[in-house]
Write a protein that holds these residues in place. Structure first.
Motif, mmCIF file in Angstrom:
data_model
loop_
_atom_site.group_PDB
_atom_site.id
_atom_site.type_symbol
_atom_site.label_atom_id
_atom_site.label_comp_id
_atom_site.label_asym_id
_atom_site.label_seq_id
_atom_site.Cartn_x
_atom_site.Cartn_y
_atom_site.Cartn_z
ATOM 1 N N LEU A 65 0.835 -1.203 0.000
ATOM 2 C CA LEU A 65 0.000 0.000 0.000
ATOM 3 C C LEU A 65 0.869 1.251 0.000
ATOM 4 O O LEU A 65 0.592 2.205 -0.728
ATOM 5 C CB LEU A 65 -0.891 -0.033 1.238
ATOM 6 C CG LEU A 65 -1.954 1.035 1.355
ATOM 7 C CD1 LEU A 65 -2.918 0.919 0.218
ATOM 8 C CD2 LEU A 65 -2.697 0.888 2.648
ATOM 9 N N TYR A 66 1.931 1.220 0.796
ATOM 10 C CA TYR A 66 2.827 2.387 0.860
ATOM 11 C C TYR A 66 3.451 2.655 -0.497
ATOM 12 O O TYR A 66 3.498 3.799 -0.961
ATOM 13 C CB TYR A 66 3.906 2.145 1.918
ATOM 14 C CG TYR A 66 5.057 3.112 1.861
ATOM 15 C CD1 TYR A 66 4.912 4.397 2.333
ATOM 16 C CD2 TYR A 66 6.279 2.741 1.317
ATOM 17 C CE1 TYR A 66 5.951 5.295 2.280
ATOM 18 C CE2 TYR A 66 7.318 3.622 1.256
ATOM 19 C CZ TYR A 66 7.161 4.896 1.731
ATOM 20 O OH TYR A 66 8.193 5.771 1.661
ATOM 21 N N VAL A 67 3.951 1.593 -1.134
ATOM 22 C CA VAL A 67 4.628 1.797 -2.415
ATOM 23 C C VAL A 67 3.645 2.333 -3.444
ATOM 24 O O VAL A 67 3.937 3.276 -4.195
ATOM 25 C CB VAL A 67 5.268 0.481 -2.890
ATOM 26 C CG1 VAL A 67 6.019 0.709 -4.164
ATOM 27 C CG2 VAL A 67 6.190 -0.052 -1.852
ATOM 28 N N SER A 68 2.444 1.755 -3.464
ATOM 29 C CA SER A 68 1.448 2.233 -4.424
ATOM 30 C C SER A 68 1.081 3.680 -4.141
ATOM 31 O O SER A 68 0.916 4.487 -5.059
ATOM 32 C CB SER A 68 0.195 1.379 -4.351
ATOM 33 O OG SER A 68 0.506 0.062 -4.107
ATOM 34 N N LEU A 69 0.990 3.968 -2.843
ATOM 35 C CA LEU A 69 0.665 5.339 -2.436
ATOM 36 C C LEU A 69 1.707 6.307 -2.967
ATOM 37 O O LEU A 69 1.391 7.378 -3.481
ATOM 38 C CB LEU A 69 0.644 5.376 -0.912
ATOM 39 C CG LEU A 69 0.076 6.574 -0.212
ATOM 40 C CD1 LEU A 69 -1.386 6.612 -0.494
ATOM 41 C CD2 LEU A 69 0.307 6.454 1.264
ATOM 42 N N GLU A 70 2.963 5.899 -2.873
ATOM 43 C CA GLU A 70 4.024 6.801 -3.308
ATOM 44 C C GLU A 70 4.007 6.973 -4.820
ATOM 45 O O GLU A 70 4.258 8.067 -5.324
ATOM 46 C CB GLU A 70 5.378 6.261 -2.861
ATOM 47 C CG GLU A 70 5.672 6.546 -1.412
ATOM 48 C CD GLU A 70 5.893 8.019 -1.146
ATOM 49 O OE1 GLU A 70 6.635 8.657 -1.891
ATOM 50 O OE2 GLU A 70 5.307 8.531 -0.188
ATOM 51 N N ILE A 71 3.724 5.914 -5.559
ATOM 52 C CA ILE A 71 3.738 6.101 -7.016
ATOM 53 C C ILE A 71 2.592 7.011 -7.412
ATOM 54 O O ILE A 71 2.756 7.917 -8.250
ATOM 55 C CB ILE A 71 3.718 4.754 -7.768
ATOM 56 C CG1 ILE A 71 4.001 5.007 -9.227
ATOM 57 C CG2 ILE A 71 2.454 4.010 -7.668
ATOM 58 C CD1 ILE A 71 4.271 3.757 -9.983
ATOM 59 N N ALA A 72 1.430 6.839 -6.760
ATOM 60 C CA ALA A 72 0.330 7.740 -7.061
ATOM 61 C C ALA A 72 0.700 9.163 -6.679
ATOM 62 O O ALA A 72 0.439 10.119 -7.423
ATOM 63 C CB ALA A 72 -0.923 7.299 -6.319
ATOM 64 N N ALA A 73 1.360 9.307 -5.526
ATOM 65 C CA ALA A 73 1.708 10.652 -5.058
ATOM 66 C C ALA A 73 2.701 11.315 -6.010
ATOM 67 O O ALA A 73 2.524 12.469 -6.402
ATOM 68 C CB ALA A 73 2.287 10.575 -3.655
ATOM 69 N N LEU A 74 3.741 10.556 -6.421
ATOM 70 C CA LEU A 74 4.743 11.158 -7.303
ATOM 71 C C LEU A 74 4.122 11.577 -8.616
ATOM 72 O O LEU A 74 4.384 12.672 -9.130
ATOM 73 C CB LEU A 74 5.867 10.153 -7.570
ATOM 74 C CG LEU A 74 6.955 10.084 -6.537
ATOM 75 C CD1 LEU A 74 7.952 9.031 -6.913
ATOM 76 C CD2 LEU A 74 7.655 11.407 -6.437
ATOM 77 N N ALA A 75 3.281 10.710 -9.160
ATOM 78 C CA ALA A 75 2.642 11.074 -10.420
ATOM 79 C C ALA A 75 1.775 12.301 -10.232
ATOM 80 O O ALA A 75 1.749 13.195 -11.084
ATOM 81 C CB ALA A 75 1.817 9.907 -10.936
ATOM 82 N N SER A 76 1.097 12.388 -9.075
ATOM 83 C CA SER A 76 0.221 13.546 -8.903
ATOM 84 C C SER A 76 1.036 14.815 -8.698
ATOM 85 O O SER A 76 0.597 15.883 -9.121
ATOM 86 C CB SER A 76 -0.745 13.325 -7.751
ATOM 87 O OG SER A 76 -0.048 13.270 -6.548
ATOM 88 N N TYR A 77 2.240 14.712 -8.101
ATOM 89 C CA TYR A 77 3.061 15.921 -8.010
ATOM 90 C C TYR A 77 3.366 16.433 -9.409
ATOM 91 O O TYR A 77 3.272 17.634 -9.699
ATOM 92 C CB TYR A 77 4.396 15.658 -7.309
ATOM 93 C CG TYR A 77 4.300 15.090 -5.926
ATOM 94 C CD1 TYR A 77 3.250 15.431 -5.096
ATOM 95 C CD2 TYR A 77 5.258 14.218 -5.449
ATOM 96 C CE1 TYR A 77 3.166 14.890 -3.833
ATOM 97 C CE2 TYR A 77 5.179 13.676 -4.189
ATOM 98 C CZ TYR A 77 4.127 14.021 -3.389
ATOM 99 O OH TYR A 77 4.046 13.485 -2.142
ATOM 100 N N GLY A 78 3.730 15.483 -10.279
ATOM 101 C CA GLY A 78 4.042 15.894 -11.639
ATOM 102 C C GLY A 78 2.855 16.525 -12.324
ATOM 103 O O GLY A 78 2.970 17.556 -12.985
ATOM 104 N N LEU A 79 1.677 15.913 -12.139
ATOM 105 C CA LEU A 79 0.497 16.417 -12.841
ATOM 106 C C LEU A 79 0.072 17.769 -12.299
ATOM 107 O O LEU A 79 -0.347 18.650 -13.048
ATOM 108 C CB LEU A 79 -0.662 15.427 -12.694
ATOM 109 C CG LEU A 79 -0.486 14.113 -13.425
ATOM 110 C CD1 LEU A 79 -1.634 13.188 -13.102
ATOM 111 C CD2 LEU A 79 -0.438 14.348 -14.906
ATOM 112 N N LEU A 80 0.198 17.945 -10.966
ATOM 113 C CA LEU A 80 -0.274 19.204 -10.385
ATOM 114 C C LEU A 80 0.697 20.339 -10.658
ATOM 115 O O LEU A 80 0.301 21.490 -10.774
ATOM 116 C CB LEU A 80 -0.452 19.045 -8.876
ATOM 117 C CG LEU A 80 -1.610 18.181 -8.423
ATOM 118 C CD1 LEU A 80 -1.570 17.984 -6.931
ATOM 119 C CD2 LEU A 80 -2.926 18.816 -8.812
ATOM 120 N N ALA A 81 1.988 20.009 -10.775
ATOM 121 C CA ALA A 81 2.978 21.077 -10.878
ATOM 122 C C ALA A 81 2.958 21.751 -12.235
ATOM 123 O O ALA A 81 3.631 22.755 -12.422
ATOM 124 C CB ALA A 81 4.373 20.519 -10.606
#
Lengths: 176, 98, 249, 134, 122, 87, 511
Positions: free
Chosen positions: G147-163
């Protein structure tokens, strides 16, 4: 040919590191060495003039040189030890000094070896090489004085030249 | 012999402490770099010492080797940084509060 | 802000300190953490995967799915940095001087880099290939191999690196690594096993299932290696040049 | 109370972990400079890794690699494995993943810091907030 | 045999440690960056190599192939340090010199001479 | 050869001390490059710590990533921002 | 065969599609779009497949990755709840994917002046696909660390998308990154404490071990629970930890906020529910710890805070982000009420709120796409200019208020019932108050939209009733219409959804 030499060197290194002699790992070693030879075969040998036998000769001479260098390094360290552990004040023992000189060596690799040797020998550190001119920092005046005019540095250059560029030896002798 | 290695390691760490003093004191960034460079080289040894005192030195050599290589790279990169920035002599004005 | 931070950190410290009291003794071989799952791994991994390094066995096989995401995370970071930072050349440097990279300078660095970079690459491949028997594996090897290219670009110039590896090549290979990983897993599906069940490769490789697991692990480590190598290069190139890809550190 | 103290002092790794965690989270919240925040973040993450790694320790154990284990003659070795003599490999695996995730986050954070600097010309939080208000 | 080998190991590592002590004290005591770099560059390289040779000798306790290869690997690290140590020293020195770090010295004339040369060049 | 217990506690305590010192110094220095360098030293110590805690793979990764690449990434970023921090 | 492999296909397809986009989509931008839509459609089909499988068998699907059985390997667990969330995520991803055909080329490349930014569109779609893969992996996994790893991949992708938004977006994203890392690290720490005490990472296994009496009263388990909850609350922007959300979502490109606003917080809520009930148990959370009297009032404060802040906003997008904060309060409060109705309300609200947030964000995105402005003033005369979009926006608004035929009503109904049963009067009051505020907000917008833009028409010379129709293109309109219809459908079939999907997933121990 230099690619193949890189390959051989790399495979030798692989054997040393791997320590496994079954077919699978040897095959991996061959593949890896080939990959490295392919990617960076042009890096390892700068000077493409000399042949294979000559390289071996050079390696032999270099070992001789390295033995001499190790003695110099030990001497250098004792010197540093003496300077560091002295009870005197620093301005009584230290007398830093920067000077420059231009050796006769031409190939970059020989210059590299000379520069590193200067760094490792007593009292001096190479700062930079710019267009063949060496800028050297010496920790005490006497050491610098030795280096600058006496035959310490010439001797070192002669030794390096004997390994890498024997053809310029006579120039050094003449320059002296 | 393992005990000797533990002793040697402790002695090395104590000296690394002294080097760390240089890292903390500075005064310029490049002085810190000297300290870190020395610490890095000695870490290579320390890893081998740990390996020897555990009796499994063959497993630790790879790490030590990687360490030596990457420590060299860090020193080189920092030196490059200063070569470009020409500001290695920047001195911390305020003292470090510890 | 400082007060809030202080409160938060002190609160966190106190809470964790309270929890310390309740934890099993440090280094106790009978603690739950050391018995329940890990005992299974230690006792069975050699038999089931024929890999003496438990960490590799657990990383690449028992928890291979995690590692796939880990590789994807690295890939994602590379893409994100590229997307955020990349821009076309626009030379507007204020306090940064052009690097001293003329011919005839930096001979020492360049010679040393030329000597060491091939060794680093070979060492990286060695770490990759011996991940089963000694510490290391795809990730560590990948970082070292990426570092060898970074070393070249530090000693020479970023342009020298980019003349060897085009930007497009870098991005292609970094995607390819993850694809190798996921592809090995997906082929297991076609061969009738579950996702990432390398033992189903035994049908193709003509070896026993245990051997197939070992080889499958090597395969995915190669995937990780490729991705990490190229993403590290890409991260360095992007971050050190400010996204302009003209001159690095 | 004495019992409590003993439990706490005996586990000095927990002390270090907690101190690092506190330093990290303090820096992440309170530091003004964005790069300092990123360093705090890295410290925070490595503190957690320290925590996990100290879980993996066992007294009298060695590194989690079978000594002289060759991949091809596993029959004889497999039965001789004693779980108590090898350190717990699972936290190591988890932390490998966590380090990788950490470095990925670090890369993205640094990229964003550079971009912030490009937009505002500074990476001090208060100055940025002032510029936003304008 | 083992006794002699142990003596060699202790000798090598001990001497290495003493040189490292010299380097550390030098780094701490020397007055300016350049002189510190002298201590770091020389002492660090040699002491590391010495201790590494000590380890290589320690491997000879079991003179089988695996141990010999391990010893070779350790020597390889030593060779690597031998290449990288002076190079790193030189790079750091160059960086310091390029950014005109203050030079400590009693012979003012000689030093400023070089620094002026640097100014003229740039 | 008898396998020692993992407790090389002398190493443990000393390195933990240095780790904490490095962390504090890295955060307190005003010069960002010094911070990055000190943070590199922090990673070095972390790596030794993990080697000594028997986590060789973690140590290897940390040596490669923490000590090597992330310091270089920090430096690369520091090249493009203002070097002096306010706190 | 494909039946048994469906769970992994849901995750593998977006991941492989991200790689395909990255590898083969660099030549043309439109190819990336088609690949993305293809992948998302396949994912949606697979998700529907698992849903039907779960419904027909009535049991949860366990999928063992690598062929390793449950506690040793990683397993995917898909039960009623997660299959519903999987369908929602992949459905939203498909709709936004179609929607993005025009908006991404308009917003993402060439963003800053004078600067040509190469290769942004393929990278954008790669990140998009990775984000979806991460979110689906979060939903499907049965392993606490995975869950943590999946959470991080979602988070990293969302940083890219939001930035990728305008200038200020970077600073907002940086804050989000710091907060997100704190959240994820807290979660990791919590899992670490759980691991120390139990020695396991598998959720089912953990639940079994945690049910033992010794574990029930352990301090470190309590602290692990607190850590995990705080971590997830940071991720979902629950009230005192919400600071990063409004800026990050407001300043992002519209496509990104359309994608992330409905999904990120809802998936975090799903995660919280999952961890509360299938790692810990209802008994542990509500009886042994009994923190509901702390959390539910906090949720009520979140609702009131979110609503009031939304009322004060001029920028419509920012207003909607504050409404999201309020909605998070609904769901957290509902899940913590500790009774079946509250649980049903919270879970149903995940679905309903996901769709209605998507609906309003899409409609707003279309308006911004046409007018280039997101202030309240830009809504003036919108009913004449963009009638369909405006109608959809109004429908979304009705759903947010909770007007009966739409889905928003039913979730609120269950939440209110649950609050009444639990005796949480403050929370009940907050729910009603927030409905009132939402009504005020949306009627104000509708009012503004109904009346024509006087100023502008004055300038153009009193040509009343002759405003040119300027509707958004079909690729944007179609997903919007589907979303709006789905709002009604989810509302109309609420009985079936609740009885068929949510009631079977009610954890034991809830009344």
């Amino acid at each position: 040919m230099f690619g193949f030499m890189t390959f051989l060197l790399m495979f030798g290194l692989w054997i040393t590191m791997s320590g496994k002699f079954d077919l699978f790992h040897l095959a991996l070693g061959v593949i890896s060495s080939a990959i490295v030879a392919m990617i960076s075969g042009d890096l390892l040998f700068q000077d493409r003039q000399k042949g294979f036998g000559y390289r071996l000769l050079q390696a032999g001479r270099f070992v001789q040189y390295a033995v001499w260098l190790v003695a110099q390094i030990i001497y250098a360290n004792m010197y540093v030890l003496k300077l560091a552990l002295t009870t005197k004040k620093m301005d009584q023992v230290l007398d830093p000094y920067i000077f420059s000189f231009k050796p006769h060596l031409k190939t970059p690799f020989a210059q590299f070896v000379l520069a590193n040797s200067i760094t490792l020998t007593p009292g001096t550190v190479t700062i930079r090489i710019e267009d063949g001119v060496f800028l050297v920092h010496a920790i005490t005046g006497p050491a610098a004085g030795d280096l600058e005019d006496s035959d310490v540095i010439n001797g070192m250059e002669r030794r390096v030249a004997a390994v890498f560029e024997p053809e310029i030896l006579h120039q050094i002798e003449a320059g002296k | 012999m393992e005990n000797y290695f533990v002793l040697l390691g402790t002695a090395l760490i104590l000296l690394m402490f002294l080097t760390l003093v240089r890292v903390v004191k500075g005064p310029t960034a490049i002085d810190r770099l000297i300290g870190v460079n020395v610490i890095g080289t000695k870490s290579t040894l320390l890893i081998l010492i740990i390996g020897a005192s555990l009796g499994r030195i063959d497993m630790f050599i790879d790490i030590a080797l990687a360490y030596a290589l990457l420590n060299f790279m860090v020193s080189l990169a920092t030196a490059r940084f200063f070569q470009r920035n020409r500001s290695a002599g920047m001195i911390e004005k305020e003292e470090v509060e510890l | 802000m400082k007060i809030i931070a202080l409160l938060v950190s002190v609160a966190l410290g106190v809470i964790l300190l309270v929890a310390t009291n309740d934890l099993p003794e440090w280094g106790d071989p009978q603690s739950p953490a050391s018995t329940h799952l890990s005992r299974y791994y230690i006792e069975n991994s050699m038999e089931q995967t024929s890999v003496p390094n438990f960490v590799t066995a657990v990383l690449a096989d028992y928890r291979g799915y995690d590692t796939m995401f880990e590789t994807a995370v690295i890939f994602c970071a590379g893409i994100t940095v590229l997307t955020i930072l990349r821009r076309s050349h626009r030379r507007k440097k204020k306090d940064v001087q052009p690097r001293p990279c003329r011919e005839g300078q930096d001979i020492i660095l360049k010679s040393a880099a030329r000597l060491i970079a091939p060794m680093m690459q070979l060492f990286a491949l060695y770490v990759l290939a011996h991940g089963h028997h000694s510490p290391g594996g795809g990730f560590q090897g990948g970082v070292i191999s990426g570092a060898s290219f970074i070393l070249l670009s530090i000693a020479y110039d970023l342009e020298m690196l980019l003349s060897r590896l085009k930007e497009r090549t870098i991005m292609f290979f970094s995607g390819l690594g993850v694809l190798i990983y996921a592809g090995i897993g997906a082929i297991c599906l076609l061969l009738g096993g579950n996702f990432l069940n390398y033992s189903s490769w035994s049908k193709i490789l003509q070896v026993s299932e245990v051997e197939a697991r070992s080889h499958g692990m090597l395969g995915i480590e190669i995937g990780v290696f490729i991705t990490v190598t190229f993403i590290m290069i890409s991260l360095y190139a992007d971050l050190a040049s400010g996204g302009e890809m003209d001159e690095g550190l | 109370m004495a019992n409590f103290l003993e439990a706490v002092l005996g586990q000095y790794n927990n002390w270090a972990f907690i101190i690092l965690l506190m330093i990290g989270i303090y820096a992440m919240i309170a530091k003004n400079n964005l790069l300092k925040k990123v360093i705090g973040m890295a410290i925070f993450q490595s503190a957690i890794i320290l925590f996990y790694v100290s879980v993996s320790l066992k007294k009298g154990a060695t590194i989690p690699i079978i000594a002289h284990g060759h991949g091809h003659d596993h029959g004889a070795v497999a039965h001789a494995i004693d779980a108590a003599s090898y350190a717990n490999p699972l936290p190591h695996v988890l932390m490998l993943t966590a380090i990788v995730v950490g470095v990925a986050t670090l890369g993205v954070a640094l990229a964003i810091v550079q971009k912030v600097n490009r937009v505002y010309g500074t990476i001090e939080e208060d100055e940025i907030l002032e510029k936003i208000k304008e | 045999m083992s006794m002699y080998l142990n003596t060699i190991v202790v000798l090598f590592t001990g001497i290495g440690w003493i040189f490292f002590l010299g380097a550390t004290v030098g780094i701490l005591r020397f007055p300016d960056f350049y002189t510190r770099m002298h201590a770091a560059g020389k002492g660090d390289t040699l002491s590391t190599m010495m201790i590494l040779f000590g380890f290589a000798a320690y491997q000879l306790h079991h003179p089988d192939l695996a141990s010999l290869l391990v010893a070779f690997k350790i020597v390889f690290i030593a060779v690597l340090i031998f290449i990288t140590g002076p190079t790193a020293t030189h790079a750091i020195m160059d960086a310091g010199y390029g950014s005109k770090i203050d030079h400590w010295g009693t012979r003012d004339g000689s030093v400023s001479h070089c620094l002026i040369k640097e100014d003229e060049r740039s | 050869m008898e396998v020692n217990s993992w407790v090389l506690w002398q190493f443990d305590v000393l390195i933990l001390l240095m780790v904490v010192v490095c962390a504090v110094v890295a955060l307190q220095l005003k010069d960002l490059v010094s911070s990055a360098i000190t943070f590199g030293a922090y990673s070095f110590f972390m790596c030794i710590l993990w080697t000594e805690m028997l986590a060789v793979d973690v140590a290897f990764t940390e040596a490669a990533v923490g000590a090597g690449v992330s310091t270089i990434l920090f430096l690369g970023t520091a090249l493009h921002v203002k070097r002096r921090a306010k706190d | 065969m494909i039946q048994s492999q469906l769970p992994i296909l849901i995750i593998a397809i977006p991941l492989l599609m991200a790689l395909a986009i990255s590898l083969f989509g660099r030549k043309s931008d439109i190819l990336c779009f088609y690949l993305l839509v293809l992948g998302m459609a396949a994912t949606f089909a697979a998700a529907l497949g698992t849903l039907s499988q779960v419904l027909s068998t009535g049991e949860s699907i366990h999928y063992y990755l690598g062929g390793w059985s449950a506690p040793h390997g990683i397993e995917l667990v898909i039960d009623h709840l997660s299959s519903m969330v999987l369908c929602m995520i992949s459905g939203v991803a498909l709709l936004v994917g179609v929607y993005s055909k025009r908006t991404v080329p308009a917003e993402v490349p060439f963003r800053t002046e004078h600067e040509k930014i190469p290769q942004r569109v393929p990278n954008y779609y790669t990140l998009y696909s990775l984000l979806i893969a991460g979110l689906l992996a979060i939903t499907a996994t049965g392993d606490a660390f995975n869950l943590y790893v999946s959470l991080e991949i979602a988070a990293l992708a969302s940083y890219g998308l939001l930035a990728l938004g305008q200038g200020r977006a970077y600073f907002a994203t940086f804050k989000y990154l710091i907060m997100g890392t704190i959240g994820a690290s807290f979660y990791l720490l919590g899992v670490g404490y759980l691991y120390i005490k139990t020695g396991s990472l598998n959720m089912g296994d953990l639940q079994g071990i945690l049910a033992q009496a010794a574990m029930q009263h352990s301090t470190s388990i309590t602290i692990a629970f607190a850590m995990i909850m705080v971590g997830i609350w940071v991720k979902m922007a629950f009230f005192p930890l919400h600071g990063w959300l409004p800026n990050a979502y407001t300043l992002a490109p519209n496509t990104s906020s359309c994608l992330i606003a409905p999904l990120m917080t809802k998936v975090s809520v799903y995660m919280m529910i999952r961890l509360m009930f299938s790692v810990f148990s209802a008994n542990y959370v509500f009886v042994t710890l009994g923190w509901q009297n702390l959390v539910v009032p906090m949720a009520a404060v979140a609702i009131i805070f979110g609503s009031i802040s939304a009322l004060g906003q001029k920028n419509l997008k920012r207003m909607l982000t504050y409404i999201i904060i309020a909605e998070v309060g609904y769901m957290v409060g509902g899940a913590w009420l500790g009774n079946a109705n509250g649980y049903i309300g919270a879970v149903y609200h995940i679905l309903a709120d996901g769709m209605m947030t998507l609906c309003v964000f899409m409609a707003l995105g279309a308006i911004i796409y046409k007018t280039g402005d997101s202030s309240l003033e830009s809504m003036r005369g919108i009913f004449r200019k963009m009638p369909i979009t405006a109608a959809i926006f109004v429908l979304g608004g009705f759903a947010m208020i909770g007007i009966p035929p739409t889905c928003g009503f039913f979730s609120k109904w269950y939440l209110v019932t649950g609050a009444y049963e639990a005796g949480q009067w403050f929370f009940l009051g907050a729910l009603l108050f927030s409905s009132l505020i939402n009504a005020i907000i949306f009627f104000r917008i509708i009012e503004t939209g109904f009346f024509p833009d006087f100023n502008r028409e004055k300038e153009s010379g009193h040509h009343e009733g002759k405003v040119a129709m300027a509707e958004a293109p079909l690729s944007m309109l179609l997903p919007m219409v589907i979303t709006a219809l789905s709002l009604l459908l989810i509302g109309l079939y609420s009985k079936d959804i609740i009885n068929g999907l949510i009631r079977p997933s009610i954890p034991p121990g809830l009344l």
